[in-house]
Write an enzyme that holds these catalytic residues in place. Structure first.
Site, PDB file in Angstrom:
ATOM      1  N   GLY A 113      12.128  13.865  20.565  1.00  0.00           N
ATOM      2  CA  GLY A 113      11.274  12.951  19.814  1.00  0.00           C
ATOM      3  C   GLY A 113       9.836  13.423  19.839  1.00  0.00           C
ATOM      4  O   GLY A 113       9.555  14.619  19.943  1.00  0.00           O
ATOM      5  N   CYS A 114       8.919  12.488  19.760  1.00  0.00           N
ATOM      6  CA  CYS A 114       7.487  12.797  19.753  1.00  0.00           C
ATOM      7  C   CYS A 114       7.103  13.587  20.995  1.00  0.00           C
ATOM      8  O   CYS A 114       7.370  13.162  22.115  1.00  0.00           O
ATOM      9  CB  CYS A 114       6.698  11.492  19.689  1.00  0.00           C
ATOM     10  SG  CYS A 114       4.920  11.711  19.886  1.00  0.00           S
TER      11      CYS A 114
END
EC number: 1.8.4.11
Length: 162
Positions: free
Chosen positions: A15-16
């Protein structure tokens, strides 16, 4: 006598990269982390290009660690706990292949450990859906822009959307 430890690299997408980097920076034995991009076909991609989903890159964190102080298996354990590996090409509200769950291995030993770890996680009963994490050979690592490096640490906390 050389006392310099032999450092190794591990590369994870979960993810981020702001959140991923912050989690790995807390680990004793991790010497450095770098936010960046891997797994695409464009050289020197920018954040905007990666977010356009047209370069094939994932947001990743390169983890430089001392294997005498923390094992690759321990880094894998942490990887599984900091995201949902059953979400395909997303983490929470962050959607796109750039947010995919991926382990980029640097050695045959890392590949074997990653595959065994994923098999163990898949059979753990922790997930109601199958794990969709990609395991791939590390390719060129492109540093993210400076403002992404240690992003959450520099801003006194906060979080990504996940």
């Amino acid at each position: 006598m050389d006392e310099t430890p032999e450092l190794e690299k591990a590369t994870f997408g979960a993810g981020c990269f702001w959140h991923v980097e912050a989690e790995f920076r807390r680990v004793s034995g991790v010497v450095a982390t770098h936010a960046g991009y891997m797994g695409g076909w464009k050289d020197h991609p920018t954040y905007e290009e990666v977010c356009s989903k047209e370069t094939g890159h994932a947001e990743v964190v390169e983890v430089v660690y001392d294997p005498a102080r923390v094992s690759y298996d321990e880094l894998l354990r942490i990887f599984w706990t900091i995201h949902d590996p059953t979400q395909l090409n997303r983490q929470g509200p962050d959607i796109g292949t750039n947010y995919r769950s991926v382990i980029f291995f640097h050695t045959p030993e890392q590949e074997q450990a990653a595959r065994l770890s994923m098999e163990k996680e898949g059979g753990s009963g922790r997930y109601s859906r199958p794990i969709v994490t990609e395991i791939a050979s590390a390719s060129a690592f492109w540093w993210a822009e400076e403002y992404h490096q240690q992003y959450l640490e520099k801003r006194g906390g906060g979080s990504c959307n996940w």
